[in-house]
Design a protein around this motif. Structure first.
Motif, PDB file in Angstrom:
ATOM      1  N   LEU A 130       0.837  -1.208   0.000  1.00  0.00           N
ATOM      2  CA  LEU A 130       0.000   0.000   0.000  1.00  0.00           C
ATOM      3  C   LEU A 130       0.864   1.247   0.000  1.00  0.00           C
ATOM      4  CD1 LEU A 130      -2.710  -1.039   2.643  1.00  0.00           C
ATOM      5  CD2 LEU A 130      -2.842  -1.229   0.150  1.00  0.00           C
ATOM      6  N   MET A 131       1.967   1.201   0.749  1.00  0.00           N
ATOM      7  CA  MET A 131       2.886   2.332   0.806  1.00  0.00           C
ATOM      8  C   MET A 131       3.522   2.573  -0.558  1.00  0.00           C
ATOM      9  SD  MET A 131       3.974   4.580   2.937  1.00  0.00           S
ATOM     10  CE  MET A 131       5.242   5.836   2.932  1.00  0.00           C
ATOM     11  N   LEU A 132       3.879   1.502  -1.242  1.00  0.00           N
ATOM     12  CA  LEU A 132       4.446   1.643  -2.589  1.00  0.00           C
ATOM     13  C   LEU A 132       3.458   2.353  -3.513  1.00  0.00           C
ATOM     14  CD1 LEU A 132       6.596   0.803  -4.862  1.00  0.00           C
ATOM     15  CD2 LEU A 132       4.922  -1.000  -5.360  1.00  0.00           C
ATOM     16  N   ALA A 133       2.208   1.891  -3.508  1.00  0.00           N
ATOM     17  CA  ALA A 133       1.202   2.477  -4.391  1.00  0.00           C
ATOM     18  C   ALA A 133       0.995   3.958  -4.077  1.00  0.00           C
ATOM     19  CB  ALA A 133      -0.116   1.719  -4.246  1.00  0.00           C
ATOM     20  N   SER A 134       0.897   4.288  -2.798  1.00  0.00           N
ATOM     21  CA  SER A 134       0.660   5.674  -2.393  1.00  0.00           C
ATOM     22  C   SER A 134       1.847   6.576  -2.729  1.00  0.00           C
ATOM     23  CB  SER A 134       0.373   5.728  -0.888  1.00  0.00           C
ATOM     24  OG  SER A 134       0.175   7.045  -0.479  1.00  0.00           O
ATOM     25  N   SER A 135       3.054   6.141  -2.389  1.00  0.00           N
ATOM     26  CA  SER A 135       4.239   6.965  -2.653  1.00  0.00           C
ATOM     27  C   SER A 135       4.502   7.095  -4.152  1.00  0.00           C
ATOM     28  CB  SER A 135       5.465   6.376  -1.943  1.00  0.00           C
ATOM     29  OG  SER A 135       5.726   5.062  -2.393  1.00  0.00           O
ATOM     30  N   SER A 136       4.180   6.055  -4.920  1.00  0.00           N
ATOM     31  CA  SER A 136       4.344   6.127  -6.378  1.00  0.00           C
ATOM     32  C   SER A 136       3.384   7.142  -6.982  1.00  0.00           C
ATOM     33  CB  SER A 136       4.114   4.750  -7.008  1.00  0.00           C
ATOM     34  OG  SER A 136       5.085   3.819  -6.576  1.00  0.00           O
ATOM     35  N   LEU A 137       2.149   7.126  -6.507  1.00  0.00           N
ATOM     36  CA  LEU A 137       1.171   8.104  -6.994  1.00  0.00           C
ATOM     37  C   LEU A 137       1.569   9.522  -6.613  1.00  0.00           C
ATOM     38  CD1 LEU A 137      -2.182   6.218  -6.262  1.00  0.00           C
ATOM     39  CD2 LEU A 137      -1.285   6.836  -8.512  1.00  0.00           C
TER      40      LEU A 137
END
Length: 361
Positions: A56-63
């Motif tokens: 979830l952190m990957l998805a959020s930080s990527s966005l």
């Protein structure tokens, strides 16, 4: 990436591995999510389906990186924004703190970049208030966190936004939303006075302080400095500042709160003691405000409450220092409690100097 489970394992290595080469390999493999706009739907898929907080952190930080570094279409930014509001409302209470904070930062970054482009981005203040009316403390905390991050985001320059554009957004936010957010913080503090959850009180106090520390005139002064000058609060705040309950609320929180809340309450009082002279309706209103400040500090000096803690002591000294900077002696002596107040200040100063000599002598 062949499966979500594999991606989750890769994210675990990215954030947790002690092996630098393994972390570097994971970062290289996952970079596509933050640099290629075609991967934005995959980020949403991860948020909807992943079970581990690191995915979830990957998805959020990527966005966040996509939003900051690329000029995404307006409708896409609105879609992501709407998705995040709903996601935080439905999934937020069950998420890890660092994931919630990352998602909120993304929401506020989208809001700042879109503030002047579409009024729908400005709905975030009203939508945050809806979190405060829901039944759970977790929703209440998310609403306060959104507002805290929004004030921070609007107040500081960020990569991807030119300084002139930042100032335009910041001034518009100041004029259209900041007063309402400050009022929300005061209402929350009033409601939470007898609440056992100090975390919600801390978020509310932090929000009040963030509003009072806002760079109202684009001066970009270092707010951590000992002498930050006069606080240029807008005239639209006048009635709120002249209402005695506003000042008293922070004196009350100092009296009932342990650290770090007591220190934050004092920090708010330091800012309020520094408001510009021209804000007040007339001299009588300003004298009434000054008298309230003097009475509140007099009671603290008499009781000594909290002053044994260094953080409180230091902030209280700053508060006393604002009387010298912001008010003239002729104003001080005309307040009824002046004689008692100045005696207590002198006594406090003498004890402080004696203590300093003992510590360093």
């Amino acid at each position: 990436m062949e499966s979500l489970a594999q991606l989750e394992a890769m994210c675990e290595r990215l954030y947790n591995s002690q092996d630098s080469s393994e972390r570097a390999m994971a970062e290289n493999t996952l970079r596509c999510f933050s640099v290629n706009a075609e991967y934005i739907p995959q980020c949403q898929y991860i948020l909807d389906n992943a079970l581990t907080p690191y995915a979830l952190m990957l998805a959020s930080s990527s966005l966040l990186k996509q939003v900051t570094e690329h000029s995404l279409p307006l409708q896409l930014r609105l879609d992501i924004r709407n998705y995040l509001i709903n996601y935080l409302a439905t999934r937020g209470p069950e998420l890890q703190h660092f994931v919630i904070q990352s998602l909120i930062q993304l929401l506020c970054r989208l809001t700042k970049f879109g503030w002047l482009h579409d009024d729908k981005f400005r709905d975030v203040v009203t939508e945050s208030m809806s979190f405060l009316t829901q039944a759970t403390p977790q929703h209440y905390a998310i609403g306060l966190k959104i507002l805290n991050q929004l004030v921070t985001e609007m107040n500081q320059p960020i990569p991807g936004l030119a300084p002139t554009q930042h100032r335009r957004v910041s001034y518009s936010f100041r004029d259209h939303a900041l007063l309402q957010i400050f009022q929300i913080s005061l209402s929350s503090l009033q409601q939470l006075k007898n609440d056992a959850s100090s975390r919600l009180q801390e978020l509310s106090l932090s929000l009040s302080l963030g509003c009072l520390c806002f760079d109202f005139v684009g001066a970009s002064i270092d707010e951590s400095s000992e002498d930050f000058g006069t606080v240029q609060i807008p005239s639209s705040w006048k009635s709120l500042l002249e209402d005695p309950s506003t000042l008293q609320l922070f004196f009350d929180y100092y009296a009932i709160s342990p650290l770090p809340l007591s220190k934050e309450a004092l920090e708010c009082l330091v800012r309020l003691a520094s408001v510009r002279r021209s804000l007040f309706t007339n001299d009588a209103s300003r004298v009434k405000f000054l008298a309230h400040l003097m009475m509140g500090t007099k009671e603290i000096l008499q009781s000594g409450q909290g002053l044994a803690q260094h953080e409180n002591y230091h902030e209280f000294c700053r508060l006393l220092g604002r009387f010298r900077v912001n008010y003239q002696l002729s104003e001080l002596v005309n307040v009824d409690v002046y004689r008692d107040w100045i005696h207590l200040v002198a006594e406090f100063t003498l004890k402080s100097l004696q203590s300093w000599q003992v510590d360093f002598g």
